[in-house]
Design an enzyme around this catalytic site. Sequence first.
Site, short mmCIF file in Angstrom:
data_model
loop_
_atom_site.label_atom_id
_atom_site.label_comp_id
_atom_site.label_asym_id
_atom_site.label_seq_id
_atom_site.Cartn_x
_atom_site.Cartn_y
_atom_site.Cartn_z
N THR A 43 79.26 -42.49 -50.59
CA THR A 43 78.65 -43.24 -51.46
C THR A 43 79.44 -42.99 -52.79
OG1 THR A 43 76.66 -43.42 -50.49
CG2 THR A 43 76.78 -43.69 -52.84
N THR A 141 74.28 -37.99 -44.04
CA THR A 141 74.40 -39.20 -43.86
C THR A 141 73.87 -39.83 -45.05
OG1 THR A 141 72.21 -39.17 -42.85
CG2 THR A 141 73.88 -39.49 -41.49
N GLY A 182 66.20 -45.50 -65.02
CA GLY A 182 66.90 -44.19 -64.49
C GLY A 182 68.26 -44.12 -64.59
N VAL A 183 68.86 -43.38 -64.06
CA VAL A 183 70.31 -42.79 -64.02
C VAL A 183 71.12 -44.20 -63.68
CG1 VAL A 183 72.10 -41.23 -63.64
CG2 VAL A 183 69.66 -40.79 -63.14
N ILE A 184 70.75 -44.98 -62.64
CA ILE A 184 71.68 -46.15 -62.34
C ILE A 184 71.46 -47.12 -63.45
CG2 ILE A 184 72.20 -47.97 -60.59
CD1 ILE A 184 71.89 -45.77 -58.65
N HIS A 449 86.21 -23.15 -82.50
CA HIS A 449 85.82 -23.90 -83.36
C HIS A 449 87.12 -24.90 -83.80
CE1 HIS A 449 84.04 -25.68 -87.24
NE2 HIS A 449 85.22 -25.42 -87.70
P1 FAD Z 1 76.82 -40.17 -49.16
O1 FAD Z 1 77.89 -39.89 -50.35
O2 FAD Z 1 75.75 -41.13 -49.18
O3 FAD Z 1 77.64 -40.24 -47.68
C1 FAD Z 1 77.17 -40.43 -46.71
C2 FAD Z 1 77.93 -41.07 -45.61
O4 FAD Z 1 77.59 -41.02 -44.44
C3 FAD Z 1 78.40 -42.57 -46.09
O5 FAD Z 1 79.64 -42.86 -46.26
C4 FAD Z 1 77.70 -43.34 -44.77
O6 FAD Z 1 78.65 -44.38 -44.37
C5 FAD Z 1 77.93 -42.21 -43.64
N1 FAD Z 1 77.00 -42.54 -42.71
C6 FAD Z 1 75.72 -42.68 -42.80
N2 FAD Z 1 74.93 -42.76 -41.77
C7 FAD Z 1 75.79 -42.58 -40.66
C8 FAD Z 1 76.03 -42.63 -39.17
N3 FAD Z 1 75.03 -42.76 -38.54
N4 FAD Z 1 77.27 -42.34 -38.50
C9 FAD Z 1 78.46 -42.23 -39.46
N5 FAD Z 1 78.34 -42.26 -40.82
C10 FAD Z 1 77.28 -42.21 -41.39
N6 FAD Z 1 76.03 -38.18 -58.35
C11 FAD Z 1 76.84 -37.30 -59.24
O7 FAD Z 1 76.45 -36.16 -59.05
N7 FAD Z 1 77.26 -37.81 -60.34
C12 FAD Z 1 77.42 -39.16 -60.45
O8 FAD Z 1 78.24 -39.66 -61.46
C13 FAD Z 1 76.93 -40.05 -59.44
N8 FAD Z 1 77.00 -41.39 -59.79
C14 FAD Z 1 76.41 -42.30 -58.91
C15 FAD Z 1 76.50 -43.57 -59.12
C16 FAD Z 1 75.98 -44.62 -58.38
C17 FAD Z 1 75.84 -46.22 -58.65
C18 FAD Z 1 75.28 -44.14 -57.29
C19 FAD Z 1 74.70 -45.10 -56.29
C20 FAD Z 1 75.25 -42.67 -57.03
C21 FAD Z 1 75.84 -41.92 -57.84
N9 FAD Z 1 75.62 -40.30 -57.71
C22 FAD Z 1 76.21 -39.63 -58.39
C23 FAD Z 1 75.09 -39.98 -56.47
C24 FAD Z 1 75.85 -39.41 -55.30
O9 FAD Z 1 76.66 -40.79 -54.80
C25 FAD Z 1 75.07 -38.98 -54.10
O10 FAD Z 1 74.20 -37.83 -54.47
C26 FAD Z 1 76.13 -38.42 -53.16
O11 FAD Z 1 77.10 -39.47 -52.85
C27 FAD Z 1 75.38 -37.85 -51.82
O12 FAD Z 1 76.52 -37.28 -51.10
P2 FAD Z 1 76.02 -37.23 -49.43
O13 FAD Z 1 77.08 -36.57 -48.87
O14 FAD Z 1 74.81 -36.84 -49.09
O15 FAD Z 1 76.04 -38.87 -48.85
P1 NAI Z 2 66.23 -42.86 -60.70
O1 NAI Z 2 65.25 -42.19 -59.66
O2 NAI Z 2 67.04 -42.18 -61.48
O3 NAI Z 2 65.59 -44.00 -61.51
C1 NAI Z 2 64.63 -44.85 -60.95
C2 NAI Z 2 63.72 -45.29 -62.04
O4 NAI Z 2 62.98 -46.49 -61.63
C3 NAI Z 2 62.66 -44.35 -62.63
O5 NAI Z 2 62.90 -44.42 -63.87
C4 NAI Z 2 61.42 -45.03 -62.08
O6 NAI Z 2 60.32 -44.63 -62.70
C5 NAI Z 2 61.83 -46.32 -62.04
N1 NAI Z 2 60.95 -47.30 -61.09
C6 NAI Z 2 60.53 -47.20 -59.94
N2 NAI Z 2 59.84 -48.26 -59.32
C7 NAI Z 2 59.95 -49.14 -60.19
C8 NAI Z 2 59.22 -50.37 -60.39
N3 NAI Z 2 58.74 -50.89 -59.28
N4 NAI Z 2 59.54 -50.96 -61.52
C9 NAI Z 2 60.13 -50.44 -62.58
N5 NAI Z 2 60.39 -49.36 -62.61
C10 NAI Z 2 60.60 -48.27 -61.39
O7 NAI Z 2 67.13 -43.66 -59.65
P2 NAI Z 2 68.50 -44.56 -59.64
O8 NAI Z 2 68.77 -44.85 -61.13
O9 NAI Z 2 68.00 -45.72 -58.78
O10 NAI Z 2 69.32 -43.46 -59.34
C11 NAI Z 2 69.27 -43.06 -57.88
C12 NAI Z 2 69.83 -41.79 -57.49
O11 NAI Z 2 71.47 -41.79 -57.76
C13 NAI Z 2 69.39 -40.86 -58.60
O12 NAI Z 2 68.45 -39.86 -57.78
C14 NAI Z 2 70.32 -40.11 -59.29
O13 NAI Z 2 70.39 -38.72 -58.87
C15 NAI Z 2 71.49 -40.57 -58.25
N6 NAI Z 2 72.57 -41.05 -59.49
C16 NAI Z 2 73.19 -40.20 -60.26
C17 NAI Z 2 74.06 -40.37 -61.17
C18 NAI Z 2 74.56 -39.26 -62.04
O14 NAI Z 2 74.35 -38.11 -61.85
N7 NAI Z 2 75.01 -39.47 -63.11
C19 NAI Z 2 74.51 -41.74 -61.49
C20 NAI Z 2 73.69 -42.73 -60.68
C21 NAI Z 2 72.89 -42.37 -59.65
#
Ligand code: FAD
Ligand code: NAI
Length: 470
Positions: A43, A141, A182-184, A449
């Site tokens: 992801t 996963t 939230g964050v996204i 600084h």
């Molecule tokens: P993933 O990265 O989800 O990887 C899991 C992989 O497993 C996937 O590629 C999937 O295809 C594969 N997979 C799943 N099931 C199977 C299966 N059965 N067989 C084979 N392959 C499989 N985190 C941060 O720290 N900083 C950020 O700036 C940040 N920004 C984000 C922005 C967005 C839009 C999103 C959605 C998430 C963001 N995150 C961020 C969260 C971060 O992406 C996840 O916490 C992280 O990718 C988790 O890593 P993981 O290895 O656990 O899983």
């Molecule tokens: P999130 O958990 O950060 O935020 C979800 C928000 O939706 C919360 O504020 C919650 O109260 C609200 N919510 C839940 N149900 C709702 C409803 N029915 N109606 C209105 N509001 C509702 O989840 P988000 O933003 O989807 O991100 C998912 C994960 O991805 C997070 O756990 C985050 O850690 C990770 N992520 C991290 C980033 C980073 O590190 N910069 C960037 C993007 C994602």
Amino acid sequence: MAEYDYDLLVIGAGPGGYVAAIRAAQLGLKTACAESRETLGGTCLNVGCIPSKAMLHASEYFDAAKNGTMANMGIEVTPKLNLDVMHGQRRDAVKQLTGGIEFLFKKNKVDWKKGFATFQDAHTVKVGDETVTAKNVIIATGSSVTPLPGVEIDNDKQVVVDSTGALELKAVPKKMVVIGGGVIGLELGSVWRRLGAEVIVVEFLDQLLPGMDGDVRKEAAKIFKKQGMELRLSTKVTGCTVKGKKATLTLEPAAGGESETLEADCVLVSIGRRPNTTGLGLENIGLELNQRGQIETDHEFRTKVDGVWAVGDVIPGPMLAHKAEDEGIACAENVAGQTGIVNHDVIPGVVYTWPEFAGVGLTQEEAIAKAGGDKTKVKVGKFPMMANSRAKTNHEPDGFVKVIADAESDRVLGVWAIASVAGTMIAQAAQAMEFGATSEDIAYTCHAHPTHSEAIKEAAMGVQGKPIHI
Ligand code: FAD
Ligand code: NAI
């Protein structure tokens, strides 16, 4: 002949899985990694951290040119958006980084098994058409978007989208409703606001950014409002209909009450993410999930099934790439018979908006609760970025740093920062906490600084009761 094809099979090549596979191979284990996506990196690299930061970075320049920030510094430009080029540079970043993991796999002799993995038994996994056996298996996963009943996501239509769809919009929506503050929601909502969309954030709770320090959450609402986002807090979405290119949402106060409708050209559903376990065949190995659908492990990342381990978003804890990576490394070391440890008390979190919101350790509320509700057991120092010379010179007045320490031992319990470079600043706080620093240690550490980081030193001096610049 060896009993198994591999010493280790990792399922999933995200930050948890690919890092675990590389570390295991470095430690001499014969390693394979199963990934069903076309490219490695999970992801984070494909549709998460990296592409979102590419869009945040580019849109920040556009906004600075458009909103007068650059003009205030004597640079007069009228920006013109070329969204295709902006998307192109995002795709390039993803391509280079995912290709980089493929290179690292080859370099470290990790075999990439292309396909979806399903357990047959604890040591036998079907990956696509191939059957792979391994002495140990790490489940990495990851997670996927949590759906909202009544609001159907269709990324192809580009009307109701999740984060993956929101990264790919072909045109700037006129009006975008973000469900979930939230964050996204705040990161991707910021991208499209900067590029010209009217953005309305609908959040169920009474504040944005759950999990962050209370002061930070309050300040976040002020900052995003000032930037032009409309915030509908304590509000829930109860339904959505799509006609052509328009969505109509029905909203209600979170506590119940009269409903209203809201039209939008684009709706982003960002209400959280949930672990990926469907189709993994966990029933074949007798591994059960907890109530939140996560796989439980012990502190060594062992599941209840012998030889099966798990890391990253699929296990409890913050869903963050660096948390997954550190767990991947520690887990691989444990598989190899070493001692791999992750300190889950010191995991920084950053929201990459402008300014950035960052924190590590306890919030003030958590610190007081841990002290049995006794406020006198917690000391706090706060320093506004307005009084930091570098932030002031750079026209970045928003934000503050807050250092929270134990009143008796002075040990730092948490640090929170809102600043243009808070994500970079928070690393020093994490390191200090990892070394068991007191606020006095930070206050007496020489900081260069003029830097934004001086605000951390001043906030620590605040805990001591003696900041210089306020
Ligand atoms: P993933 O990265 O989800 O990887 C899991 C992989 O497993 C996937 O590629 C999937 O295809 C594969 N997979 C799943 N099931 C199977 C299966 N059965 N067989 C084979 N392959 C499989 N985190 C941060 O720290 N900083 C950020 O700036 C940040 N920004 C984000 C922005 C967005 C839009 C999103 C959605 C998430 C963001 N995150 C961020 C969260 C971060 O992406 C996840 O916490 C992280 O990718 C988790 O890593 P993981 O290895 O656990 O899983
Ligand atoms: P999130 O958990 O950060 O935020 C979800 C928000 O939706 C919360 O504020 C919650 O109260 C609200 N919510 C839940 N149900 C709702 C409803 N029915 N109606 C209105 N509001 C509702 O989840 P988000 O933003 O989807 O991100 C998912 C994960 O991805 C997070 O756990 C985050 O850690 C990770 N992520 C991290 C980033 C980073 O590190 N910069 C960037 C993007 C994602």
